[in-house]
Design an enzyme around this catalytic site. Structure first.
Site, short mmCIF file in Angstrom:
data_model
loop_
_atom_site.label_atom_id
_atom_site.label_comp_id
_atom_site.label_asym_id
_atom_site.label_seq_id
_atom_site.Cartn_x
_atom_site.Cartn_y
_atom_site.Cartn_z
N GLY A 1 40.77 41.37 49.86
CA GLY A 1 41.80 41.04 49.57
C GLY A 1 42.31 39.67 50.27
O GLY A 1 42.13 39.35 51.45
N ARG B 1 33.60 34.55 54.03
CA ARG B 1 33.65 34.56 52.62
C ARG B 1 34.12 33.25 52.18
O ARG B 1 35.24 32.69 52.43
CB ARG B 1 34.74 35.60 52.06
CG ARG B 1 33.88 36.80 52.35
CD ARG B 1 34.73 38.14 51.66
NE ARG B 1 34.53 38.54 50.30
CZ ARG B 1 35.37 39.02 49.20
NH1 ARG B 1 36.17 39.70 49.76
NH2 ARG B 1 34.80 39.19 48.01
N ASP C 1 42.90 34.41 44.04
CA ASP C 1 42.15 34.20 45.46
C ASP C 1 42.45 32.62 45.66
O ASP C 1 42.42 32.33 46.81
CB ASP C 1 40.78 34.64 45.27
CG ASP C 1 40.69 36.07 45.63
OD1 ASP C 1 40.73 36.90 44.71
OD2 ASP C 1 40.22 36.51 47.11
O1 MRU Z 1 36.46 40.84 46.56
P1 MRU Z 1 37.67 41.36 46.91
O2 MRU Z 1 38.14 42.68 46.72
O3 MRU Z 1 38.35 40.61 48.24
O4 MRU Z 1 38.64 40.64 45.90
C1 MRU Z 1 40.06 40.88 45.87
C2 MRU Z 1 40.81 40.38 44.60
O5 MRU Z 1 40.23 39.70 43.61
C3 MRU Z 1 42.29 40.25 44.74
O6 MRU Z 1 42.97 40.29 43.36
C4 MRU Z 1 42.86 39.22 45.46
O7 MRU Z 1 42.04 38.81 46.46
C5 MRU Z 1 44.52 39.23 45.55
S1 MRU Z 1 44.68 40.03 46.88
C6 MRU Z 1 46.61 39.98 47.13
#
Ligand code: MRU
Length: 356
Positions: free
Chosen positions: A53, A95, A251
């Site tokens: 997230g 990441r 993101d």
């Molecule tokens: O791969 P992830 O689980 O880190 O992806 C998360 C998302 O796409 C969320 O929607 C995004 O990070 C927003 S978190 C407030």
């Protein structure tokens, strides 16, 4: 029993020497907190989505860097600085897509330079101890600021909801993905507290199932009415009139308002346009990356094929050696969004550049 909204998905231990995360890769079956004590452990926790997230990644970077420097025993300032830069660089590549990770680390670097200036000429041990304190305070401040931003986003988002509103959401942009409450799920918690009883449809979110494992888990635990659907059922629930609004997180936001979020978000935006349903991305204004003019300038993380073919299945569910394409995010063009809900208000993507 603790309410889900009292859990911290990422926090620094009181003495600043452990980074404590709730291992999200084990949810919903096991609630296990991990104490991370090295940059390497943080790196792997991030790549294996034990902590994930966008906002939680920013917090992990900042709190994690503070933790590593609290543990590092340096004899000289030069040694301390070398290690600071090494850990910062190392964590920043864990990441690539979420802007927050690098943002959090950069903010720690600015704090480092400010503190170094203040301690110029002091004995190394004294200077290092001062800088460690400043870094710890800065990382904790970033977390407190994130709580405030999430609260503001929650309030703005909830202003769009009515009693019993049907909300479709994707992936997990909730309490687990941030400091508290969430971005896309924040308005839902807020509305629930106001007695609005929202009805949430959570897409399972293949292949890592953040919707099924995390969103369904946290909303259910908080007593919110949540129904799990497979990703390919989104059109059906929209067609049946069950959805009043689509909320998903982000993101990174390009300068033109294109939004990077979990792969599949663009699919919901396209469907929402077809059915005339408003579709919002929710996230703090810090997600805006002026160095990316459009969504195509945002680096999209590609993840290993076994997440598609093997993960969460007893036996591989696809032919051995099959070619797999597994991007973790996609770009929703600005034109498909009704708005972006930020801590500064609800704005149309083309107005993002005007935010101060
Ligand atoms: O791969 P992830 O689980 O880190 O992806 C998360 C998302 O796409 C969320 O929607 C995004 O990070 C927003 S978190 C407030």
């Amino acid at each position: 029993m603790k309410s889900i909204l009292e859990y911290d998905s990422v926090e620094l231990s009181e003495n600043g020497r452990d980074l404590i995360i709730l291992d999200q890769s084990l949810l919903p079956n096991e609630e296990k907190f991990l104490h991370l004590t090295s940059a390497e452990q943080i790196f792997y926790a991030i790549t294996l989505l034990k902590v994930r997230g966008a906002s939680a990644l920013g917090l992990t970077g900042a709190l994690g860097l503070a933790m590593c420097m609290n543990r590092f025993e340096a004899r000289t300032m030069a040694e301390f600085e070398k290690e600071f830069m090494r850990v910062k660089r190392y964590l920043s590549i864990s990441r690539p897509t979420a802007v927050n990770l690098v943002w959090g680390l950069d903010r720690m670097e600015s704090c480092y330079y400010r503190s170094r200036e203040v301690t110029e000429g002091r004995p190394a041990a004294e200077a290092i101890s001062y800088i460690q304190d400043q870094l710890t305070t800065e990382a904790r401040t970033i977390k407190l600021e994130d709580v405030k931003m999430c609260l503001a986003i929650s309030e703005y988002g909830a202003s769009l909801l009515k009693p019993g509103s049907g909300i479709l959401t994707y992936c997990n942009a909730g309490h687990l993905a941030v400091s508290r409450y969430g971005t896309a799920l924040g308005p839902i918690y807020y509305a629930q507290q106001q007695g609005y009883m929202p009805k949430v449809y959570a897409c399972e979110t293949r292949p890592m199932l953040q919707g099924a494992r995390l969103t369904a888990y946290e909303l259910n635990k908080a007593g919110v009415d949540v129904t799990l659907i497979c990703d390919n059922m989104a059109s059906d629930v929209m067609a049946r009139g069950k959805i009043d609004v689509v909320f998903f997180g982000c993101d990174r936001i390009a300068a033109n308002g294109d939004v990077a979020n979990k792969v599949g978000s663009s699919m919901l935006a396209i469907l929402a346009r077809h059915y005339g349903i408003p579709c919002y991305a929710l996230g703090p204004t810090g997600m805006l990356d002026p160095s990316a003019p459009t969504g195509s300038d945002i680096v999209i993380e590609e993840r290993p094929s076994f997440e598609v073919t093997d993960m969460y299945y007893d036996k591989p569910m696809a032919p051995k050696g099959i070619k797999v394409y597994n991007p973790a995010f996609d770009i929703t063009p600005a034109g498909l969004l009704t708005g972006i809900i930020t801590e500064k208000g609800i704005i149309t993507p083309d107005k993002l550049g005007t935010l101060k």
